[in-house]
Scaffold this active site. Sequence first.
Site, PDB file in Angstrom:
ATOM      1  N   CYS A 119      56.793 -18.958  20.307  1.00  0.00           N
ATOM      2  CA  CYS A 119      56.420 -18.587  21.682  1.00  0.00           C
ATOM      3  C   CYS A 119      55.206 -17.657  21.711  1.00  0.00           C
ATOM      4  CB  CYS A 119      57.591 -17.920  22.385  1.00  0.00           C
ATOM      5  SG  CYS A 119      59.068 -18.930  22.360  1.00  0.00           S
ATOM      6  N   HIS A 257      55.082 -13.243  27.500  1.00  0.00           N
ATOM      7  CA  HIS A 257      55.745 -14.547  27.368  1.00  0.00           C
ATOM      8  C   HIS A 257      56.881 -14.597  28.380  1.00  0.00           C
ATOM      9  CE1 HIS A 257      58.108 -17.813  26.036  1.00  0.00           C
ATOM     10  NE2 HIS A 257      58.972 -17.107  25.329  1.00  0.00           N
ATOM     11  N   ASN A 287      61.666 -21.092  30.262  1.00  0.00           N
ATOM     12  CA  ASN A 287      60.949 -20.657  29.063  1.00  0.00           C
ATOM     13  C   ASN A 287      60.238 -21.876  28.469  1.00  0.00           C
ATOM     14  OD1 ASN A 287      60.211 -19.967  26.471  1.00  0.00           O
ATOM     15  ND2 ASN A 287      62.090 -18.843  26.004  1.00  0.00           N
TER      16      ASN A 287
HETATM   17  O1  UT7 Z   1      61.448 -17.461  23.794  1.00  0.00           O
HETATM   18  C1  UT7 Z   1      61.706 -16.135  23.383  1.00  0.00           C
HETATM   19  C2  UT7 Z   1      62.967 -15.969  22.727  1.00  0.00           C
HETATM   20  N1  UT7 Z   1      64.169 -16.072  23.498  1.00  0.00           N
HETATM   21  C3  UT7 Z   1      64.519 -15.171  24.423  1.00  0.00           C
HETATM   22  O2  UT7 Z   1      63.735 -14.362  24.801  1.00  0.00           O
HETATM   23  C4  UT7 Z   1      65.946 -15.157  24.933  1.00  0.00           C
HETATM   24  C5  UT7 Z   1      66.392 -13.751  25.139  1.00  0.00           C
HETATM   25  N2  UT7 Z   1      67.780 -13.626  25.591  1.00  0.00           N
HETATM   26  C6  UT7 Z   1      68.187 -13.975  26.814  1.00  0.00           C
HETATM   27  O3  UT7 Z   1      67.441 -14.448  27.638  1.00  0.00           O
HETATM   28  C7  UT7 Z   1      69.636 -13.685  27.140  1.00  0.00           C
HETATM   29  O4  UT7 Z   1      70.261 -13.060  26.048  1.00  0.00           O
HETATM   30  C8  UT7 Z   1      70.448 -14.939  27.570  1.00  0.00           C
HETATM   31  C9  UT7 Z   1      70.019 -15.388  28.934  1.00  0.00           C
HETATM   32  C10 UT7 Z   1      70.255 -16.046  26.552  1.00  0.00           C
HETATM   33  C11 UT7 Z   1      71.940 -14.599  27.646  1.00  0.00           C
HETATM   34  O5  UT7 Z   1      72.158 -13.535  28.534  1.00  0.00           O
HETATM   35  P1  UT7 Z   1      73.062 -12.289  28.122  1.00  0.00           P
HETATM   36  O6  UT7 Z   1      73.126 -11.420  29.295  1.00  0.00           O
HETATM   37  O7  UT7 Z   1      72.475 -11.710  26.862  1.00  0.00           O
HETATM   38  O8  UT7 Z   1      74.452 -12.960  27.874  1.00  0.00           O
HETATM   39  P2  UT7 Z   1      75.324 -12.976  26.539  1.00  0.00           P
HETATM   40  O9  UT7 Z   1      74.768 -13.921  25.536  1.00  0.00           O
HETATM   41  O10 UT7 Z   1      75.599 -11.581  26.129  1.00  0.00           O
HETATM   42  O11 UT7 Z   1      76.686 -13.607  27.103  1.00  0.00           O
HETATM   43  C12 UT7 Z   1      77.486 -12.930  28.096  1.00  0.00           C
HETATM   44  C13 UT7 Z   1      78.584 -13.865  28.579  1.00  0.00           C
HETATM   45  C14 UT7 Z   1      79.349 -14.539  27.426  1.00  0.00           C
HETATM   46  O12 UT7 Z   1      80.695 -14.647  27.836  1.00  0.00           O
HETATM   47  P3  UT7 Z   1      81.786 -13.603  27.298  1.00  0.00           P
HETATM   48  O13 UT7 Z   1      81.749 -13.690  25.811  1.00  0.00           O
HETATM   49  O14 UT7 Z   1      81.349 -12.277  27.832  1.00  0.00           O
HETATM   50  O15 UT7 Z   1      83.051 -14.131  27.905  1.00  0.00           O
HETATM   51  C15 UT7 Z   1      78.758 -15.918  27.378  1.00  0.00           C
HETATM   52  O16 UT7 Z   1      79.660 -16.876  26.882  1.00  0.00           O
HETATM   53  O17 UT7 Z   1      78.003 -14.923  29.351  1.00  0.00           O
HETATM   54  C16 UT7 Z   1      78.473 -16.180  28.838  1.00  0.00           C
HETATM   55  N3  UT7 Z   1      77.405 -17.178  29.047  1.00  0.00           N
HETATM   56  C17 UT7 Z   1      77.314 -17.893  30.180  1.00  0.00           C
HETATM   57  N4  UT7 Z   1      78.061 -17.934  31.293  1.00  0.00           N
HETATM   58  C18 UT7 Z   1      77.683 -18.771  32.263  1.00  0.00           C
HETATM   59  C19 UT7 Z   1      76.400 -17.509  28.210  1.00  0.00           C
HETATM   60  N5  UT7 Z   1      75.639 -18.448  28.791  1.00  0.00           N
HETATM   61  C20 UT7 Z   1      76.197 -18.709  30.000  1.00  0.00           C
HETATM   62  C21 UT7 Z   1      75.847 -19.579  31.051  1.00  0.00           C
HETATM   63  N6  UT7 Z   1      76.608 -19.580  32.165  1.00  0.00           N
HETATM   64  N7  UT7 Z   1      74.772 -20.402  31.002  1.00  0.00           N
END
Ligand code: UT7
Length: 336
Positions: A119, A257, A287
């Site tokens: 990225c 980005h 993204n």
């Molecule tokens: O291109 C550059 C590199 N990539 C990035 O910059 C990505 C950076 N990270 C992010 O954008 C975020 O970490 C995400 C959007 C991917 C995830 O958001 P988060 O607030 O960090 O969520 P998390 O991974 O900590 O997950 C929290 C909860 C989990 O459930 P539990 O374990 O708390 O029950 C996940 O299973 O949210 C759940 N979850 C979802 N729920 C509904 C994960 N994805 C989803 C979803 N819909 N799509």
Amino acid sequence: MATPKSLSKARITALGTYVPDKILTNEDLERLVDTSDEWIVQRTGIKERHIAAEDEFTSHLCIRAAERLRETYGAALDDVDLIIASTTTPDFSFPTVSCRVQQHFGMERAGAIDLNATCAGFAYALHLANGMISSGLHRKILVVAGETMSKITDYTDRSTCILFGDGAGAVLVEADPELSGGFESVILGTNGAGGIHVYRTGLAEQMDGQPLEGKGKIVQNGREVFKWAVRTVSAGIEQLLEQAELTREDIDWFVPHSANLRMIESICEKADLPLAKTLQSVQDMGNTSSASIPLALQAGVNSGRLKFGDRVLLYGFGSGLTHAGLLLRWDVPDLS
Ligand code: UT7
């Protein structure tokens, strides 16, 4: 590190972008995985993304972006002497995307090379283009950044499939006859140790004896990437400003980005930059990896915010882990 003295100076003189017609909304994703529009908007800011057709590949997107660039530039691209294509999702391992772009435009004098800095690729490509021109080796370089992330996205994994979209951007980097030049400062960095288990895709199903999941699709520890990016980019901004002996007030536009709106907010807060001075493409396009910065620049141009002469701070970051920031003057003539 001061910007080294150079034989020539480079500036960006034209921009063009393209996104595929098909749109994938949050409602569409609700039908594919256990997610909701509310969760996606709250955690990422993303409302929709553009998705390439089955027979549409990265080179097609890059060519359309470069065609649009040619329209606004108002001249042929025959005298381009180097094409640099940034992509993590090439049509083929070879021939490269840059070769396909060269063939389409028939740029007979152009060399062609692809680079993959994930990225951060657009920022790396600009850095290389500036270096090539500053050294006096090249005069006119076409930089294209294109991605078909949808082709490596696992649409059964809700933690990644909500994030990615497809698109492309192209800029022309030219030697400046006035010898002033638009590039002011650069910072590059890598943390290879944080790579394979944090954010990857590829063919290997095991590495160093450890089994890996994914089978060619993106696997990401989003939370780790988020924390690393906020920390790294905010520190990088500080260094860039120091190098260039500038203050935050000297920056007209911050163009990070576009991975996640919440992440952009966190970077702005930590780096003490106003969110209102940010250009992004994540809300409407998701993204798009290395295409996200040119798509954000296009959004700035289209809305009349980004103007000729503005000082822009670009910052790319992604898998590797790798990052690159640039301070430059926007030298593309205003359309109106
Ligand atoms: O291109 C550059 C590199 N990539 C990035 O910059 C990505 C950076 N990270 C992010 O954008 C975020 O970490 C995400 C959007 C991917 C995830 O958001 P988060 O607030 O960090 O969520 P998390 O991974 O900590 O997950 C929290 C909860 C989990 O459930 P539990 O374990 O708390 O029950 C996940 O299973 O949210 C759940 N979850 C979802 N729920 C509904 C994960 N994805 C989803 C979803 N819909 N799509």
